[in-house]
Design a protein around this motif. Structure first.
Motif, PDB file in Angstrom:
ATOM      1  N   TYR A   3       0.767  -1.183  -0.043  1.00 28.02           N
ATOM      2  CA  TYR A   3      -0.034  -0.067  -0.195  1.00 28.02           C
ATOM      3  C   TYR A   3       0.914   1.153  -0.231  1.00 28.02           C
ATOM      4  CZ  TYR A   3      -4.018  -2.785   1.422  1.00 28.02           C
ATOM      5  OH  TYR A   3      -4.995  -3.814   1.317  1.00 28.02           O
ATOM      6  N   LEU A   6      -1.672   8.047  -0.730  1.00 23.34           N
ATOM      7  CA  LEU A   6      -1.998   9.174  -1.867  1.00 23.34           C
ATOM      8  C   LEU A   6      -1.729  10.411  -1.468  1.00 23.34           C
ATOM      9  CD1 LEU A   6      -3.137   9.098  -4.777  1.00 23.34           C
ATOM     10  CD2 LEU A   6      -5.381   9.869  -3.849  1.00 23.34           C
ATOM     11  N   LEU A  11      -5.979   8.527   2.097  1.00 23.74           N
ATOM     12  CA  LEU A  11      -6.345   7.153   1.091  1.00 23.74           C
ATOM     13  C   LEU A  11      -5.000   6.229   0.908  1.00 23.74           C
ATOM     14  CD1 LEU A  11      -8.541   8.693  -1.617  1.00 23.74           C
ATOM     15  CD2 LEU A  11      -9.513   7.524   0.367  1.00 23.74           C
ATOM     16  N   LEU A  13      -3.808   3.287  -1.009  1.00 27.40           N
ATOM     17  CA  LEU A  13      -4.026   2.598  -2.129  1.00 27.40           C
ATOM     18  C   LEU A  13      -3.070   1.534  -2.311  1.00 27.40           C
ATOM     19  CD1 LEU A  13      -4.447   5.493  -4.712  1.00 27.40           C
ATOM     20  CD2 LEU A  13      -6.010   4.549  -3.197  1.00 27.40           C
ATOM     21  N   GLY A  17      -3.759  -0.347  -9.132  1.00 28.65           N
ATOM     22  CA  GLY A  17      -5.276  -0.195  -9.249  1.00 28.65           C
ATOM     23  C   GLY A  17      -6.143  -0.562 -10.429  1.00 28.65           C
ATOM     24  N   ASN A  53      -7.216  -2.640  -4.072  1.00 34.35           N
ATOM     25  CA  ASN A  53      -8.336  -2.070  -3.123  1.00 34.35           C
ATOM     26  C   ASN A  53      -8.778  -0.799  -3.894  1.00 34.35           C
ATOM     27  OD1 ASN A  53      -6.351   0.089  -2.717  1.00 34.35           O
ATOM     28  ND2 ASN A  53      -6.894   0.002  -0.595  1.00 34.35           N
ATOM     29  N   TRP A  54      -8.581  -0.604  -5.251  1.00 38.50           N
ATOM     30  CA  TRP A  54      -9.301   0.715  -5.736  1.00 38.50           C
ATOM     31  C   TRP A  54      -9.477   0.636  -7.256  1.00 38.50           C
ATOM     32  CZ3 TRP A  54      -7.052   4.766  -8.653  1.00 38.50           C
ATOM     33  CH2 TRP A  54      -5.539   4.613  -9.022  1.00 38.50           C
ATOM     34  N   VAL A 205      -0.941   9.046  -9.620  1.00 42.07           N
ATOM     35  CA  VAL A 205      -1.626   7.384 -10.106  1.00 42.07           C
ATOM     36  C   VAL A 205      -1.315   7.380 -11.640  1.00 42.07           C
ATOM     37  CG1 VAL A 205      -3.160   7.024  -8.306  1.00 42.07           C
ATOM     38  CG2 VAL A 205      -3.967   8.335 -10.040  1.00 42.07           C
TER      39      VAL A 205
END
Ligand SMILES: NC(=O)c1ccc[n+]([C@@H]2O[C@H](COP(=O)([O-])OP(=O)(O)OC[C@H]3O[C@@H](n4cnc5c(N)ncnc54)[C@H](OP(=O)(O)O)[C@@H]3O)[C@@H](O)[C@H]2O)c1
Length: 325
Positions: A3, A6, A11, A13, A17, A53-54, A205
């Motif tokens: 993880y 962000l 958050l 992430l 993703g 998880n996203w 991202v």
């Protein structure tokens, strides 16, 4: 899976993703050809099962369809992923898209996305394209209002330059930037975007880490010729000469390295973008479960210094070849 936080937000992430552009299906100007919704739902379920998880989506992907499919998947998922979607591309009855950033438009778009996704709040809401540029500040102000109203948790942008980030930062804090970034498309490094985001604690991202599938090693000239008529990659310069030959040579070299490491070219391509600490996560597109089975493993893959050196050589050769065309 690893993880990363962000930027300045709370958050966390996973480094991968799930990208759902292709899941939007066919029959619009930037489609990836026909798509089976059942496969799409199975792909999303598997991605979450594997620890991703996203999910990144957008109203433009299939003109609402990608968001609807993500919304459908959300109903059945026990573990709800973080949802990132976008605004700024609309379409008419003829399914023709246009870029728009008016305040009125954004208000309507946010409501439509909440409905399609079936959620009360959007975790990350991003401007898809900063176009028209003259409306960027007012659009950002409108998004700031949606955050204050509790419809959006964090606001981010895609495809923005440093100059554009500087213009909107005083209006509302920028949570994230979504630029393209891959071995073939290194603009985010070249123009200092990654450095700028590190200095300002903005999450990054990155999209198309496998250059729309080209870096998976599963593309040949023949496959490109056989892509469905409405797969937009037919018109993408990276899938056409004179760039295609240089790109396929790069992929061949990448595959040779992958074979030695007993991993795959896709996994190397994803791990390579994640080597940069400024990159919070790679948005990896998938349209069938078998693709997730392969790519999710890259989320925890660390490339050695020796690997990076070998990849840098491959990339340098590719750049040289492109300079010759
Ligand atoms: N903000 C923006 O402007 C923007 C722009 C582009 C993308 N994005 C986001 O970023 C996401 C990822 O980018 P992307 O979808 O363009 O490109 P990508 O992640 O580089 O490539 C995804 C495509 O590669 C193919 N693929 C995936 N896994 C594979 C595997 N294991 N083996 C073989 N082929 C595989 C699939 O297409 P095929 O099976 O059809 O080859 C898939 O749709 C998008 O879905 C979207 O959410 C945002």
């Amino acid at each position: 899976m690893e993880y990363r936080k962000l930027g300045w937000t709370d958050l966390n992430l996973t480094t991968i993703g799930l990208g759902t552009w292709a899941i939007g299906g066919g029959d619009w100007s930037f489609s990836w050809g026909p798509q089976d919704d059942k496969e799409s739902l199975a792909t999303i379920s598997l991605a979450i099962e594997k620890g991703i998880n996203w999910v990144d989506t957008a109203p433009a992907y299939g003109l609402g369809h990608s968001e609807e499919i993500v919304g459908k998947a959300l109903k059945h998922l026990q573990r709800k992923p973080i949802i990132a979607t976008k605004c700024g591309i609309t379409w008419n009855k003829e399914r023709k898209t246009s870029r728009q950033l008016s305040g009125k438009n954004i208000r309507q778009e946010v409501e439509a996305s909440l409905k399609r996704l079936g959620v009360d709040v959007i975790d990350l809401y991003q401007i898809h394209w900063p176009d028209p540029d003259s409306e960027l500040e007012s659009a950002w102000q409108q998004i700031s209002n949606t955050v204050k109203e509790g419809k959006v948790r964090y606001a981010g942008v895609c495809n923005c330059s440093i100059g554009q980030l500087k213009r909107i930062q005083p209006i509302h804090p920028v949570a994230s930037l979504q630029p393209p970034y891959s071995m073939i498309e290194r603009g985010a490094e070249d123009i200092g975007l990654l450095d700028y985001c590190r200095e300002h604690n903005i999450g990054v991202v990155v999209y198309s880490p496998m250059q729309k599938g080209l870096l998976t090693g599963k593309f040949t000239r023949q496959r490109i010729e056989q892509l469905p008529e409405d797969d937009h990659r037919r018109k993408d310069p990276n899938f056409q000469e004179p760039r295609l030959s240089a790109n396929l040579d790069l992929v061949e070299n990448l595959q040779e390295l992958a074979r030695k490491r007993r991993i795959t070219a896709s996994q190397i391509a994803i791990a390579w973008v994640l080597r940069r600490p400024e990159v919070t996560a790679a948005i990896v597109g998938a349209r069938r479960p078998s693709q997730v089975e392969e790519t999710f493993l890259a989320g925890d893959l660390n490339l050695s210094d020796e690997d990076i050196k070998a990849i840098n050589q491959i990339i340098a050769g590719h750049r040289k070849a492109l300079n010759r065309v």
